[in-house]
Design an enzyme around this catalytic site. Structure first.
Site, PDB file in Angstrom:
ATOM      1  N   ARG A  75       0.840  -1.200   0.000  1.00 57.05           N
ATOM      2  CA  ARG A  75       0.000   0.000   0.000  1.00 57.05           C
ATOM      3  C   ARG A  75       0.873   1.248   0.000  1.00 57.05           C
ATOM      4  NH1 ARG A  75      -1.547   2.869   4.338  1.00 57.05           N
ATOM      5  NH2 ARG A  75      -1.330   1.082   5.757  1.00 57.05           N
TER       6      ARG A  75
ATOM      7  N   TYR B 150     -17.319  15.295 -16.286  1.00 55.96           N
ATOM      8  CA  TYR B 150     -17.782  13.943 -16.022  1.00 55.96           C
ATOM      9  C   TYR B 150     -18.729  13.917 -14.821  1.00 55.96           C
ATOM     10  CZ  TYR B 150     -17.574   9.107 -14.366  1.00 55.96           C
ATOM     11  OH  TYR B 150     -17.913   7.863 -13.907  1.00 55.96           O
TER      12      TYR B 150
END
Length: 383
Positions: free
Chosen positions: A51, A103
């Protein structure tokens, strides 16, 4: 670093040239691991947990930074995760000016999520500098623009907007998904952060999700990196490899897609059932001259309106080579109905105001043979 990798096409193929391992592998290895072994206390290889950092993802991040001309890149699990990291730069009471044509997912994020945390947003036509100037407040922190915009293909002047931002002490964020760094480099024009839905043209094969950010300032990079690793929406090793592989053919794909798009746009222009075609490559397009100045191509995205609403259903039900599907930028041509798909989250009155009506279709042109694409469109109109 291989010093001979100076031109875009070569960098796209070879990447950052910074990764190394002793097998001679041409392809960047997929480090499919969650964690990394340490030799002892305070002895690290530089990698601890995927991560936080992973060699495959790092290669992609360095490659996109190099292609965009930025200091660092960051790779996320989706484009929306990348936009979310940018939104976390702002604090309660901050104000952001955003393109009114954008968008629907971006609109939903700011309206339905970050407004609840006290982030104020004003939507303006960012092709009009006067509108931006009028919208600036004492608490304005950023201009967020899409250019070309989704789905109306409006062109905003990145250089002038960035100058306006600097003069007012705010940052400029540019969504560069439609043109990619192959055709347009916002950081070179003064922008501070570039956003990509890597799912689209960078990946190029409609087979994976990703989001990418590139920034030009260390202070912004530090904050964005903190958000990335703290929230944890980082791109997986395998998906990082897929996007890296896609980038290798980006220039070749974009040239072919643009060539096809120009022919289709001209064909649609002559179609009796089409009312208007929106494509930056047309001289009559309002932003054509700006696009010529700030970009080296017009891309392969276009939208068009039909004269009768019934024609929409006819086209979407009859296309065969072109797929009726959301998303864009892949080798396969896709047609989308923004009114009920990508922009459904935007209120109807706003959609109608900016031109996203129930007669608008958006086309992402792929690399198929142009004759097959035009024949498919012709049949879909005339069945």
């Amino acid at each position: 670093m291989c010093g001979d990798c100076k031109n875009f096409e070569t960098i796209a193929v070879h990447g950052s040239c910074e990764w190394s391992e002793n097998t001679g592998s041409i392809s960047v290895p997929i480090y499919q691991t969650a964690t990394f072994k340490h030799a002892g206390l305070s002895q690290s290889t530089g990698y601890d947990y995927s991560r936080l950092q992973n060699p495959t993802r790092e290669e992609l991040e360095k490659t996109i930074a190099r292609l965009e001309g930025g200091k660092e890149g960051l790779a996320f699990s989706t484009g929306m995760a990348a936009i979310d990291a940018v939104a976390r730069l702002f604090l309660p009471g901050d104000h952001v000016i955003i393109s009114d044509d954008l968008y629907g997912g971006t609109y939903r994020l700011f309206e339905d999520v970050y407004k609840n945390y006290g982030i104020e947003v004003t939507y303006v036509d960012t092709t009009n500098l006067e509108e931006i100037l009028k919208a600036i407040k004492h608490n304005t922190k950023a201009f967020y623009i899409e250019t070309p915009s989704n789905p109306m293909m409006k062109i905003s002047d990145i250089k002038k907007i960035s100058e306006l931002a600097r003069n007012n002490g705010v940052i400029t964020i540019v969504d560069n998904t439609f043109l990619t760094p192959y055709f347009q480099k916002p950081l070179d024009l003064g922008a501070d952060i570039v956003i990509h839905s890597g799912t689209k043209f960078l990946g190029g094969h409609n087979d994976t999700l990703s989001g990418l950010l590139v920034a030009s300032r260390e202070d912004l990079i530090e904050k964005l990196r903190f958000a990335q690793v703290s929230i944890g929406a980082t791109l997986s090793p395998f998906d990082s490899w897929l996007i890296q592989r896609g980038i290798k053919t980006l220039p070749v794909r974009l040239e072919k897609q643009q060539q096809n798009a120009i022919e289709i746009a001209n064909w649609l222009k002559e179609c009796s059932e089409v009312e208007e075609v929106f494509y930056p490559g047309f001289k009559e397009n309002k932003g054509h001259e700006i696009c010529l100045r700030q970009a080296s191509g017009f891309g392969s995205m276009l939208s068009f309106t039909v004269k009768k609403k019934e024609t929409v259903e006819k086209i979407l039900g009859n296309v065969q080579v072109i797929s009726f599907a959301e998303s864009l930028g892949g080798v396969e041509s896709l047609i989308t109905y923004p009114y009920l798909q990508t922009h459904a989250a935007i209120p109807e009155e706003i959609r109608n105001k900016i031109g996203v009506t129930d007669k608008l279709l958006r086309l992402s042109v792929g690399i198929e043979n142009i004759n097959d694409l035009i024949e498919d469109l012709n049949k879909s109109f005339n069945k």
